[in-house]
Design a protein around this motif. Structure first.
Motif, PDB file in Angstrom:
ATOM      1  N   ASP B  87       0.845  -1.203  -0.030  1.00  0.00           N
ATOM      2  CA  ASP B  87       0.104   0.067   0.037  1.00  0.00           C
ATOM      3  C   ASP B  87       0.788   1.203  -0.021  1.00  0.00           C
ATOM      4  OD1 ASP B  87      -2.326  -1.280  -0.007  1.00  0.00           O
ATOM      5  OD2 ASP B  87      -2.765  -1.306   2.047  1.00  0.00           O
ATOM      6  N   GLY B  88       1.901   1.163   0.729  1.00  0.00           N
ATOM      7  CA  GLY B  88       2.745   2.261   0.835  1.00  0.00           C
ATOM      8  C   GLY B  88       3.376   2.663  -0.380  1.00  0.00           C
ATOM      9  N   VAL B  89       4.007   1.548  -1.259  1.00  0.00           N
ATOM     10  CA  VAL B  89       4.608   1.779  -2.574  1.00  0.00           C
ATOM     11  C   VAL B  89       3.571   2.440  -3.399  1.00  0.00           C
ATOM     12  CG1 VAL B  89       5.588   0.600  -4.611  1.00  0.00           C
ATOM     13  CG2 VAL B  89       6.154   0.029  -2.286  1.00  0.00           C
ATOM     14  N   LYS B  90       2.183   2.018  -3.373  1.00  0.00           N
ATOM     15  CA  LYS B  90       1.075   2.639  -4.191  1.00  0.00           C
ATOM     16  C   LYS B  90       0.890   3.845  -3.944  1.00  0.00           C
ATOM     17  CE  LYS B  90      -3.227   2.163  -3.604  1.00  0.00           C
ATOM     18  NZ  LYS B  90      -4.592   1.910  -3.371  1.00  0.00           N
ATOM     19  N   MET B  91       0.965   4.245  -2.779  1.00  0.00           N
ATOM     20  CA  MET B  91       0.582   5.593  -2.133  1.00  0.00           C
ATOM     21  C   MET B  91       1.597   6.678  -2.819  1.00  0.00           C
ATOM     22  SD  MET B  91      -2.042   5.839  -0.386  1.00  0.00           S
ATOM     23  CE  MET B  91      -3.196   4.900   0.557  1.00  0.00           C
ATOM     24  N   ILE B  92       3.108   6.167  -2.701  1.00  0.00           N
ATOM     25  CA  ILE B  92       4.136   6.942  -3.261  1.00  0.00           C
ATOM     26  C   ILE B  92       3.834   7.133  -4.687  1.00  0.00           C
ATOM     27  CG2 ILE B  92       6.529   7.075  -3.487  1.00  0.00           C
ATOM     28  CD1 ILE B  92       6.647   5.684  -0.904  1.00  0.00           C
ATOM     29  N   GLY B 261      -2.535  10.167  -2.564  1.00  0.00           N
ATOM     30  CA  GLY B 261      -0.994   9.754  -2.312  1.00  0.00           C
ATOM     31  C   GLY B 261      -0.655   9.787  -1.132  1.00  0.00           C
ATOM     32  N   MET B 262       0.708  10.336  -0.536  1.00  0.00           N
ATOM     33  CA  MET B 262       1.254  10.141   0.706  1.00  0.00           C
ATOM     34  C   MET B 262       0.491  10.919   1.710  1.00  0.00           C
ATOM     35  SD  MET B 262       3.205   7.880   1.301  1.00  0.00           S
ATOM     36  CE  MET B 262       4.079   7.445   2.652  1.00  0.00           C
ATOM     37  N   LYS B 263      -0.101  12.209   1.183  1.00  0.00           N
ATOM     38  CA  LYS B 263      -0.780  12.931   2.153  1.00  0.00           C
ATOM     39  C   LYS B 263      -2.035  12.344   2.624  1.00  0.00           C
ATOM     40  CE  LYS B 263       0.210  17.299  -0.549  1.00  0.00           C
ATOM     41  NZ  LYS B 263      -0.340  18.012  -1.602  1.00  0.00           N
ATOM     42  N   PHE B 264      -2.596  11.421   1.865  1.00  0.00           N
ATOM     43  CA  PHE B 264      -3.684  10.795   2.408  1.00  0.00           C
ATOM     44  C   PHE B 264      -3.128   9.737   3.326  1.00  0.00           C
ATOM     45  CE2 PHE B 264      -6.110   6.638   1.973  1.00  0.00           C
ATOM     46  CZ  PHE B 264      -7.330   7.072   2.478  1.00  0.00           C
ATOM     47  N   ALA B 265      -2.094   8.989   3.045  1.00  0.00           N
ATOM     48  CA  ALA B 265      -1.459   8.109   3.896  1.00  0.00           C
ATOM     49  C   ALA B 265      -0.884   8.663   5.178  1.00  0.00           C
ATOM     50  CB  ALA B 265      -0.310   7.352   3.014  1.00  0.00           C
ATOM     51  N   PHE B 266      -0.735   9.880   5.106  1.00  0.00           N
ATOM     52  CA  PHE B 266      -0.164  10.549   6.418  1.00  0.00           C
ATOM     53  C   PHE B 266      -1.399  10.579   7.334  1.00  0.00           C
ATOM     54  CE2 PHE B 266       3.913  13.017   5.229  1.00  0.00           C
ATOM     55  CZ  PHE B 266       4.697  12.108   5.082  1.00  0.00           C
ATOM     56  N   PHE B 267      -2.485  10.942   6.855  1.00  0.00           N
ATOM     57  CA  PHE B 267      -3.759  10.919   7.572  1.00  0.00           C
ATOM     58  C   PHE B 267      -4.015   9.565   8.446  1.00  0.00           C
ATOM     59  CE2 PHE B 267      -5.286  15.009   5.383  1.00  0.00           C
ATOM     60  CZ  PHE B 267      -5.320  15.812   6.323  1.00  0.00           C
ATOM     61  N   ALA B 268      -4.037   8.667   7.412  1.00  0.00           N
ATOM     62  CA  ALA B 268      -4.262   7.321   7.928  1.00  0.00           C
ATOM     63  C   ALA B 268      -3.216   6.877   8.904  1.00  0.00           C
ATOM     64  CB  ALA B 268      -4.426   6.417   6.701  1.00  0.00           C
ATOM     65  N   LEU B 269      -2.041   7.228   8.819  1.00  0.00           N
ATOM     66  CA  LEU B 269      -0.917   6.869   9.458  1.00  0.00           C
ATOM     67  C   LEU B 269      -1.161   7.371  10.890  1.00  0.00           C
ATOM     68  CD1 LEU B 269       1.522   4.784   9.495  1.00  0.00           C
ATOM     69  CD2 LEU B 269       2.865   6.813   8.992  1.00  0.00           C
ATOM     70  N   ALA B 270      -1.220   8.857  10.784  1.00  0.00           N
ATOM     71  CA  ALA B 270      -1.466   9.528  12.065  1.00  0.00           C
ATOM     72  C   ALA B 270      -2.775   8.997  12.776  1.00  0.00           C
ATOM     73  CB  ALA B 270      -1.983  10.965  11.868  1.00  0.00           C
ATOM     74  N   GLU B 271      -3.947   8.345  12.257  1.00  0.00           N
ATOM     75  CA  GLU B 271      -4.994   7.990  13.019  1.00  0.00           C
ATOM     76  C   GLU B 271      -4.665   6.664  13.762  1.00  0.00           C
ATOM     77  OE1 GLU B 271      -8.607   7.614  10.922  1.00  0.00           O
ATOM     78  OE2 GLU B 271      -9.114   5.940  12.066  1.00  0.00           O
TER      79      GLU B 271
END
Lengths: 175, 397
Positions: B87-92, B261-271
């Motif tokens: 998922d991370g690779v996809k997000m990047i 992308g990664m901005k969305f992933a940051f929100f998810a990661l933070a949660e």
């Protein structure tokens, strides 16, 4: 070494944030910069060894006040165009030449007055190390509930009054 | 103020390194070595917690699949455990889209604000007695303060994307977070009243390894306070049944609708990291935190009975403490996910009613109740009182 690094970072954050608050034209951006500035102030408190004050600064200002400000700005609505139909600036930035001159002059006057008051202290002061860090939580707690109990209780009654007042005002009226 | 550096400075190797460096560089290298050690430990903590956040997304899918009798991710790696890396690779690799009317500056910094608040709160999480980054005297207040930056991040994320769905999600998020901060803070204060200190170290040290020594079973009021804290934490982390800011059936994806992308992933990661931090806080305050039963955590028993080197025994004790902390926190994490896939979402007004008409008064009376208990029974716990009564009754025979 560590203390001075922390001081420089917090001071830069405070001053830079404060400058950007007045320089930015967008109210929401100004609010975000205010957040940075308030964080810097919390850092300054921490450098001075006032750990409780620093943490409370974080909770009250960063956590409460800035969010409420953002909320209030949001409820007022905004406008996209910055100038009105005559081409005049509808929302003048707070940081124009006039305000900088006025602010600079008043800062000069105030600092002269403060320096005059502090002159004796500064002249006679010995440059020394900060005292060993001790926690201030217990001291503040004891002082609040012994020597300053009256002020403490009066301010809590004031807050309670504000709370009830807000509830009464925001309640929908019947009829 | 003891930090993780003061634990490592007990070892002999640390002293040797400081001495060698001091001779080599020609000045006292104590602070330099302390700084480097601290930086290294911070890197480890952030990396481990980011991995836990990533695995959280995997756990969420796998557990929800279990609850719904599905398979869940099972293609990448054994049991699909590497799914989060894929998922991370996809997000990047995704295109980074900024809506044309968006407020670019706020749009770019709001995911960072979310992550900043969460990572800043890691500084005081008590992983073990030695492995706490900083045991701040005001750690609990500090955590409440920096955790609210996450709320600002969510709010600005919703505001800046110039979309009605995002805007509604952001406003819901902000109002929900500031409302639920009140019962959460009041329940934490109930624990603070018993402990008599604002640091997580003091809070954990006041408890014991066995359940009857935990603060949750100290008296009836703390028992309720734990559940109020847990419910409030769910709401603060925007987890179901309180995930109104991202209610996908009404608001597409809420405050992060427009993020890619990664901005969305940051929100998810933070949660996901925030959920872990909140679970850790709840376990440290009420469930004994890193305490291991029978005082195994101090390691004294290993050096006495097994004849191990004192430092080695201490290290083993620390590992046991880490194990205890992560077990409790991850069990709570499981409960959080379990609740998400069990309960339906609340309505907005029900959410506010729950907070202001139920949780806040309950938390307030709890706080008073704990104070009265401390005054009336001299700070003894429920089980200590029963043991005392038993001893007194036994004395009559």
């Amino acid at each position: 070494m560590f203390g001075s690094t922390l001081f420089i970072i917090s001071a830069l954050l405070t001053l830079g944030g404060a400058f950007m608050v007045v320089a930015s034209k967008n109210l929401v951006h100004a609010c975000v910069f205010l957040l940075a500035s308030l964080f810097g102030v919390a850092g300054l408190y921490a450098t001075l060894g006032a750990d409780f004050l620093a943490a409370i600064q974080l909770v009250v200002y960063a956590g409460g006040v800035v969010i409420l400000m953002l909320f209030a700005i949001m409820l007022t609505g905004g406008s996209q165009d910055l100038s009105n139909k005559y081409g005049l600036n509808k929302i003048p930035g707070m940081g124009s030449v006039r305000t900088y001159i006025a602010g600079g002059l008043s800062a000069l006057v105030i600092s002269l007055v403060v320096l005059k008051i502090l002159a004796n202290v500064i002249k006679s002061a010995q440059v020394g190390e900060l005292p060993e860090f001790t926690t201030t939580v217990e001291k503040i707690g004891t002082m609040l509930l012994t020597d300053h109990i009256l002020a403490f209780e009066i301010s809590s009654i004031l807050l309670l009054g504000a709370l009830i007042g807000a509830a009464v005002i925001s309640r929908p009226r019947k009829g | 103020m003891n930090s993780v550096v003061s634990y490592f400075s007990q070892t002999e190797g640390y002293q040797a390194i400081v001495k060698t460096l001091s001779e080599l560089l020609g000045f006292d290298a104590t602070s330099l070595v302390a700084f480097i050690v601290f930086g290294a430990v911070v890197t480890i903590v952030v990396t481990v917690l980011a991995t836990i956040g990533g695995l959280g997304t995997y756990a969420e899918r796998k557990i929800s699949a279990d609850l719904q009798m599905r398979q869940g991710p099972n293609r990448v790696g054994p049991f699909g455990i590497l799914q989060f890396l894929a998922d991370g690779v996809k997000m990047i690799l995704k295109e980074d889209i900024v809506p044309r009317q968006a407020d670019r500056f706020l749009f770019n910094i709001s995911p960072l604000l979310c992550l900043l608040g969460v990572f800043a709160s890691l500084a005081v999480v008590p992983f073990s007695s030695g492995f706490t980054l900083v045991n701040l005297n005001v750690g609990i207040i500090y955590l409440l303060g920096v955790a609210s930056i996450v709320g600002i991040g969510i709010f600005l994320g919703g505001y800046s994307s110039n979309s009605k769905w995002s805007m509604l999600g952001g406003m819901r998020g902000a109002s929900q977070i500031i409302s639920y901060e009140i019962p959460v803070t009041l329940s934490i204060l109930a624990a603070v009243v018993i402990v008599g200190g604002l640091s997580f170290g003091a809070a954990t040290e006041a408890q014991g390894g066995l359940p009857h020594q935990w603060l949750i079973f100290h008296n009836p009021f703390t028992f309720i306070a734990f559940f109020v804290l847990f419910i409030g934490s769910l709401a603060e982390a925007n987890r179901a049944p309180f995930d109104l800011p991202e209610a996908e059936s009404e608001l597409v994806s809420g405050y992060h609708t427009e993020f890619t992308g990664m901005k969305f992933a940051f929100f998810a990661l933070a949660e996901y990291i925030e959920v872990f931090v909140l679970c850790g806080v709840a376990s440290a305050l009420f469930l004994g935190g890193y305490k291991v039963p029978f005082d195994l955590g101090t390691g004294a028993i290993f050096s006495e009975k097994l004849g191990l080197h004192p430092m080695l025994a201490k290290n083993i004790g620390q590992l046991l403490q880490l194990g205890a902390f992560f077990t409790k926190a991850l069990l709570l994490y499981y409960v959080v996910i379990w609740i998400r896939w069990t309960l339906p979402r609340l309505r907005v007004d029900h959410l506010m009613v729950l907070c202001w008409k139920y949780l806040t008064p309950i938390a307030l009376f709890n706080l008073v109740g704990v104070a009265v208990w401390m005054y009336a029974f001299d700070g003894q716990s429920f089980f200590a009182l029963i043991a005392k009564m038993g001893a007194a009754a036994g004395g009559h025979h």
